[in-house]
Design an enzyme around this catalytic site. Structure first.
Site, PDB file in Angstrom:
ATOM      1  N   ASP A 341      -4.468   2.086   0.454  1.00 46.70           N
ATOM      2  CA  ASP A 341      -4.486   0.837   1.990  1.00 46.70           C
ATOM      3  C   ASP A 341      -4.497   1.698   3.159  1.00 46.70           C
ATOM      4  OD1 ASP A 341      -2.145   1.499   1.734  1.00 46.70           O
ATOM      5  OD2 ASP A 341      -1.272  -0.684   1.570  1.00 46.70           O
ATOM      6  N   ASP A 343      -2.383   1.994   6.409  1.00 48.56           N
ATOM      7  CA  ASP A 343      -0.717   0.691   6.960  1.00 48.56           C
ATOM      8  C   ASP A 343      -0.775   1.248   8.707  1.00 48.56           C
ATOM      9  OD1 ASP A 343       0.529   0.551   4.430  1.00 48.56           O
ATOM     10  OD2 ASP A 343       0.171   2.748   3.870  1.00 48.56           O
ATOM     11  N   ASP A 436      -3.125  -3.084   6.051  1.00 44.09           N
ATOM     12  CA  ASP A 436      -1.492  -3.424   6.000  1.00 44.09           C
ATOM     13  C   ASP A 436      -1.089  -3.506   7.768  1.00 44.09           C
ATOM     14  OD1 ASP A 436      -1.053  -4.385   3.443  1.00 44.09           O
ATOM     15  OD2 ASP A 436       0.163  -2.690   3.469  1.00 44.09           O
TER      16      ASP A 436
HETATM   17  N1  CTP Z   1       6.977  -0.378   2.516  1.00 44.54           N
HETATM   18  C1  CTP Z   1       7.838  -1.729   2.926  1.00 44.54           C
HETATM   19  N2  CTP Z   1       7.775  -2.650   2.900  1.00 44.54           N
HETATM   20  C2  CTP Z   1       6.500  -3.143   2.023  1.00 44.54           C
HETATM   21  C3  CTP Z   1       5.964  -2.466   1.790  1.00 44.54           C
HETATM   22  C4  CTP Z   1       5.349  -1.435   1.685  1.00 44.54           C
HETATM   23  O1  CTP Z   1       8.722  -1.391   3.357  1.00 44.54           O
HETATM   24  N3  CTP Z   1       6.740  -4.691   1.863  1.00 44.54           N
HETATM   25  C5  CTP Z   1       7.119   0.808   3.047  1.00 44.54           C
HETATM   26  C6  CTP Z   1       7.110   1.731   2.142  1.00 44.54           C
HETATM   27  O2  CTP Z   1       8.636   2.060   2.282  1.00 44.54           O
HETATM   28  C7  CTP Z   1       5.486   2.711   1.335  1.00 44.54           C
HETATM   29  C8  CTP Z   1       5.242   2.109   3.446  1.00 44.54           C
HETATM   30  O3  CTP Z   1       5.451   0.803   3.935  1.00 44.54           O
HETATM   31  O4  CTP Z   1       6.392   3.635   1.016  1.00 44.54           O
HETATM   32  C9  CTP Z   1       3.879   2.247   2.547  1.00 44.54           C
HETATM   33  O5  CTP Z   1       3.515   1.752   1.703  1.00 44.54           O
HETATM   34  P1  CTP Z   1       2.240   1.719   0.772  1.00 44.54           P
HETATM   35  O6  CTP Z   1       1.059   1.578   1.368  1.00 44.54           O
HETATM   36  O7  CTP Z   1       2.791   0.746  -0.842  1.00 44.54           O
HETATM   37  O8  CTP Z   1       2.504   3.284   0.237  1.00 44.54           O
HETATM   38  P2  CTP Z   1       2.121   4.633   0.506  1.00 44.54           P
HETATM   39  O9  CTP Z   1       3.082   5.306   0.808  1.00 44.54           O
HETATM   40  O10 CTP Z   1       0.537   4.320   2.121  1.00 44.54           O
HETATM   41  O11 CTP Z   1       0.726   4.679   0.094  1.00 44.54           O
HETATM   42  P3  CTP Z   1      -0.550   4.346  -0.265  1.00 44.54           P
HETATM   43  O12 CTP Z   1      -1.520   5.871  -0.117  1.00 44.54           O
HETATM   44  O13 CTP Z   1      -0.636   3.652  -1.941  1.00 44.54           O
HETATM   45  O14 CTP Z   1      -0.960   3.595   0.131  1.00 44.54           O
HETATM   46 MN    MN Z   2       0.628  -0.714   2.277  1.00 42.75          MN
HETATM   47 MN    MN Z   3       0.028   3.095   2.693  1.00 46.52          MN
END
Ligand code: CTP
Ligand code: MN
Ligand code: MN
Length: 512
Positions: A341, A343, A436
């Site tokens: 995703d 963020d 997100d």
């Molecule tokens: N996070 C958080 N609370 C949440 C979801 C996520 O604090 N409810 C933080 C986590 O520390 C995470 C970061 O936001 O490392 C990003 O989350 P996520 O998108 O799930 O992971 P990514 O590291 O961006 O990996 P990906 O490339 O798979 O999206």
């Molecule tokens: Mn995320």
């Molecule tokens: Mn992410």
């Protein structure tokens, strides 16, 4: 009839031999390197082949370990193997050599010129060798690496993973235990993965991981198996496990977690088609969207797509709050080239807290027909609350989990190739992307940024470190000093590391 004295194949053979014996046959193009290829564990024939190949490409390759040699290339040898061998060569200070793995030479051969030797190629970091001169290395010297901390927040973990062969295997095992809701073993494997990712060398024998934290007996026995057989029988078994395979499919649907997967599995479903075929199943709004856009959502988001989404988000946010900060966080901030995703953290220095921003952005995108799904979560923040004790606690910011329609033409066409345009009218010219959005007050921006940059393992260890080593409590909102009974203010991530007495770790070094 007289046989000719030399056949063509004889001539070819002779030419080959000549090339091996006399390096001057080839023009030297790259004078800055003098290579020596280690025969140990490689064998005479392969070494001769590689020497000839490198010389043909213009590299200077010595047959002996002469004074002029600058780079030693080895295959299937660990750093300590090479150091041990060097110790028997009477060459004095061995720190003058760059010790490189064969992968470096292979890459050079591919591009026909020297490539930069980076972590994954280096058998040892030069600094750690020179800073630790040992006139007479022990028979099997320990790996010349600095002590590896048990805390991910004290390690620098880039995306350059030298031990992917091992971490891939452990990812599968960790996932399997997560599916079986065995959190303890799952976490043990996650910690092993995390620590293996920071090692600046490839593990080639058990000696290499002596003293590395979080590698228990179970983990070690799997590493040993992979070193010896190239694969792990346990991983193979998991990959064939029915429950594992079904859970992997089910959880790939946005909105489907362990609970739903468990339910479907118990109901006898094994594939997504079987789930889809059952019209009596009650799906949440999120899961419906998950099925609808499944194909797009499982094909990862590329950096170019994330950049395009950034422009869309920034434009929408600035339409309402012209001064707002919009920051790309998550994996892309850590330098990843793909993600599941995109963020974003949004904060407005002017208005402080604007609860209307996210609803406004949503309304705008709905009008523009860009919004495929959204879930707005209102802020549940109480100012007086202490940071959460839980290591994995959700934060209280207002946020929105959504699926955005990204039109192919918005993605930089020079860098990524959208599917070829079809002539039919209904051809889909967009991709569904998970996004997100997190809105935070400017006073908490540094904490939110640190928390949303990840990786998850890095965040967990930051909190664990704060609690156990500093008597402090850290979450995505604040840092509380329990001894002094005060909240510590931070304007930047650097401030937070300083409060915690930690060296600053750059976002791209947080890929733990
Ligand atoms: N996070 C958080 N609370 C949440 C979801 C996520 O604090 N409810 C933080 C986590 O520390 C995470 C970061 O936001 O490392 C990003 O989350 P996520 O998108 O799930 O992971 P990514 O590291 O961006 O990996 P990906 O490339 O798979 O999206
Ligand atoms: Mn995320
Ligand atoms: Mn992410």
């Amino acid at each position: 009839m007289d046989k000719p004295s030399t056949t063509i194949s004889d001539l070819k053979k002779k030419r080959r031999m000549n090339a091996l014996i006399s390096p001057t046959l080839h023009e030297i193009k790259f004078n800055e390197f003098v290579l020596f290829i280690l025969e140990k564990k490689m064998g005479t024939t392969r070494r001769a082949f590689l020497m000839e190949l490198a010389r043909r490409k213009g590299f200077r390759v010595e047959s002996e370990l002469s004074d002029s040699v600058t780079h030693i290339v080895a295959e299937n040898n660990s750093c300590s193997d090479v150091l041990e061998w060097l110790a028997g060569q009477n060459v004095g200070d061995s720190s003058r050599f760059e010790l490189l793995d064969i992968s470096w030479l292979t890459e050079c051969m591919k591009v026909g010129k020297p490539v930069e030797a980076i972590g994954k190629h280096q058998l040892v970091i030069r600094g750690s060798l020179t800073s630790n001169p040992s006139p007479k290395p022990a028979k099997t010297p320990p790996l010349a690496t600095k002590e590896v901390s048990q805390y991910a927040c004290k390690r620098r973990t880039t995306l350059n993973n030298c031990n992917q062969k091992f971490t891939d295997a452990f990812e599968i095992l960790a996932k399997n235990f997560e599916f079986r809701e065995n959190e303890g073993i799952c976490l043990a494997f996650m910690r092993a993965i995390s620590v293996l990712k920071c090692l600046p060398f490839t593990i080639v024998r058990m000696r290499d991981i002596e003293g590395v934290p979080w590698l228990g007996e179970q983990v070690k026995s799997i590493i040993e198996e992979i070193i010896e057989d190239g694969e792990s029988s346990r991983v193979k078994a998991v990959l064939n496990d029915e429950r594992y395979k079904s859970f992997l499919l089910f959880t790939s649907i946005f909105g489907v977690g362990l609970k739903t997967s468990e339910k479907w599995y118990r109901q006898g479903f094994r594939t997504l088609d079987e789930v889809k075929a059952d019209k009596s199943l009650k799906l949440t709004k999120m899961q419906k969207a998950g099925f609808l856009y499944h194909e797009d959502l499982v094909s990862c988001v590329a950096k170019e797509e994330a950049d395009a989404v950034y422009l869309i988000v920034k434009e929408a946010v600035r339409a309402f709050l012209p001064e707002a900060l919009v920051t790309l966080t998550g994996g892309f901030r850590r330098g990843k080239k793909i993600g599941h995703d995109v963020d974003f953290l949004i904060s407005d220095p002017e208005s402080g807290e604007d609860e209307q921003l996210l609803p406004n952005v949503i309304k705008l995108w709905e009008k523009q027909e860009l919004l495929l799904y959204y879930d707005l979560v209102e802020s549940t923040f109480e100012k007086t609350k202490l940071p959460s004790r839980k290591v994995d606690a959700m934060d209280h910011f207002q946020k929105c989990f959504l699926i955005l329609k990204l039109h192919h033409q918005k993605v930089d066409s020079n860098r990524s190739k959208p599917p070829p345009e079809s002539k039919t009218h209904e051809a889909k010219n967009w991709k569904a992307i998970r996004v997100d959005l997190v809105m935070c007050p400017i006073q908490q921006y540094a904490y939110a940024l640190l928390g949303w940059t990840g990786s998850r393992q890095f965040e967990r260890d930051l909190r664990r470190y704060a609690t156990h080593e500093k008597k402090m409590m850290l979450d995505n909102h604040a840092l509380y000093d329990k001894t002094k009974k005060i909240f510590l203010k931070a304007e930047s991530e650097e401030d937070i590391f300083t409060h915690l007495g930690l060296d600053y770790i750059e976002p791209w070094e947080r890929n733990a």
